[in-house]
Write a protein that holds these residues in place. Structure first.
Motif: not given
Lengths: 290, 231
Positions: B14-16, B21-24, B71-73, B222-226
């Motif tokens: 789950i990602m922005i 690769s270039h963002t998450a 500090g943002f996931g 930190m693969l999930e939840g930020s």
């Protein structure tokens, strides 16, 4: 616990008297030391993000920084002309919605990649609406999709740079086709047939995004991946056999991916990225680039 | 992907958007640099290499890395506005670009952070796809860790018995060491210790209390939840 082929999972189901979703639940619990509740909590989170990304794309202003995508999802959703009924129109809009949200730095669930993230949400939201399927069952459909993704990742590749768009929207369409077939009561064998059809339709699809951005043609290819998934599931549910078994089709995608020129695999050097208009867009988007 | 990929490697991350690769992955490199700094970052010098240098613009790589430093996931929607938020937080930054550097993976970033209380750290990380990353260099040491599980990073004087004392302090808490890697330069040793569960602050304090230990940090997976990384 290890599965190397789709037929391994089907065998496991036969042996244990379980369905594909339960097999994948066992797989995740055993390998990641999770409880059933933890796995379902994770699936709920994925489904929530999927639904939310569809909703955002259909309700919010989405214009990508490049200007290539401009509120297309809403335009499709509210189109007066329906090429094949409201369901297909809305499913198309939902896939584009997620693509637009992704391109605008919104939150999505990669499924299996960010570039192909529109297909699974569009299919699942449409299945919930069209067939009144409860959410719990949808979570199991996610597990079935994961079964397909797992074997595809092992024996082929999700990376556009390795397997082209075949590895991204192709695998996503196969996962979605499996979900639809499962949700409509298809047998495990039929689910595998649906996977075979979806992948055969995507065989050799190149990754050639304009300006290297996940926008053109990625977004519309997601929409077409949705149609692929429904057609493939329809064939399988009618009892049509893929002739080439799904596992062999997956191996073929690997072979085809390896044979494809690197210019056609996310390098920005071939296909649509290399057209006159594609190059012009690239120049415009990166005009202030370093 | 590991031998037994998780279903959440396939249905996720789950990602922005727009790019895993270039963002998450980029945001995770920034976030790990922040955790290794363990100080409020006030200045960042970021060098993007290869594909990162060439295509960062369309993928929000700059916003992602700055977001991580804040500090943002990878799934934190504030990444979109991270440059503005960084300005408000008093963080200054500078991006440098190196187009072709064959020694590095195609998506590599070097993050040099300076903290409010004098902290400083330099980290080189590569984004491998699917949001996965690998830290390759840290404070001048060649390292190799992925932060998929809790990772303790230590720099200590290279004295006999040091490894035993550190692993003893970890074992005392009942924490299982999954992997341990040691590298050395002139006088110092770098230890990367991957553990199966979270590590309590007093374990880190105990390690830090050894007179020959220079640096102890915990990098959380930190693969999930930020939200829990947003401190």
């Amino acid at each position: 616990m290890e599965f190397n082929l789709l037929t391994d999972i089907v065998e496991y189901c036969k042996r244990e008297g379980k369905d594909l979703a339960e097999a994948m639940l066992d797989y995740e619990m055993a390998n990641k030391h999770l409880t059933r509740e933890q796995v379902y909590a994770g699936l709920k989170r994925v489904l929530f993000v999927m639904e939310d990304s569809v909703e955002q794309g259909l309700t919010q202003q989405v214009i990508t920084p490049s200007g290539m995508l401009q509120n297309w999802a809403k335009q499709v959703y509210h189109a007066r002309v329906e090429a094949l009924g409201a369901s297909l129109k809305k499913a198309t809009a939902r896939a584009i919605a997620v693509g637009e949200v992704n391109a605008c730095m919104g939150k999505i669930a990669a499924a299996p990649t960010a570039g192909s993230a529109g297909i699974m949400p569009a299919v699942l939201v449409t299945m919930m609406e069209e067939h009144a399927i409860p959410r719990d069952k949808i979570l199991n459909a996610l597990l079935v999709a994961a079964a397909v993704g797992l074997i595809f990742a092992k024996n082929s590749s999700f990376a556009g740079s390795e397997a082209g768009c075949m590895g991204e929207t192709g695998s996503a369409a196969a996962m979605a086709a499996a979900s639809i077939t499962y949700l409509l009561g298809g047998t495990n064998e039929q689910i595998l047939e649906a996977v075979g059809f979806a992948l055969k339709a995507s065989m050799g699809l190149v990754c050639d995004p304009v300006a290297g951005l996940v926008e053109e043609p990625c977004t519309t290819r997601n929409a077409i991946g949705v149609a692929n998934a429904f057609v493939s599931a329809q064939l399988a549910l009618a009892g049509i056999k893929s002739l080439i078994p799904a596992d062999e089709v997956i191996f073929a995608t690997k072979e085809v991916g390896d044979l494809m020129s690197p210019r056609l695999k996310e390098s920005g050097q071939g296909g649509l990225a290399n057209t006159k208009t594609g190059r012009e867009i690239q120049k415009r988007v990166f005009k202030t680039s370093d | 992907m590991s031998e037994h990929p998780s279903i959440f490697d396939i249905l996720g991350p789950i990602m922005i958007g727009p790019s895993s690769s270039h963002t998450a992955g980029a945001s995770r490199i920034g976030l790990i640099a922040r955790q290794l700094l363990r100080d409020e970052p006030i200045k960042a010098i970021i060098t993007l290499y290869n594909s990162f240098a060439k295509t960062h613009k369309g993928h929000g790589t700059d916003k992602a890395i700055i977001g991580g430093i804040l500090g943002f996931g990878p799934d934190d929607e504030r990444i979109r506005d991270s440059l503005e938020l960084a300005r408000k937080a008093g963080l200054t930054w500078e991006f440098r670009f190196v187009g072709d550097f064959v020694k590095f993976h195609s998506n590599t970033a070097r993050v040099h952070l300076y903290g409010k209380n004098g902290g400083e750290i330099e980290v080189v990380g590569a984004s491998l796809g699917g949001g996965r990353i690998k830290i390759q260099e840290m404070a001048g040491f060649a390292v190799d860790f992925t932060a998929q599980i809790h990772t303790i990073v230590i720099i200590a004087e290279d004295i006999p018995g040091s490894i035993q004392k550190i692993s003893g302090a970890i074992a005392e808490q009942g924490v299982n060491i999954a992997n341990m890697y040691v590298s050395r330069n002139d006088k110092l040793a770098n230890m990367i210790i991957e553990v199966d569960q979270n590590v309590e602050p007093y374990t880190l304090e105990k390690i830090e209390s050894f007179s020959w230990v220079r640096f102890v940090r915990l990098v959380e997976p930190m693969l999930e939840g930020s939200s829990r990384y947003d401190k």
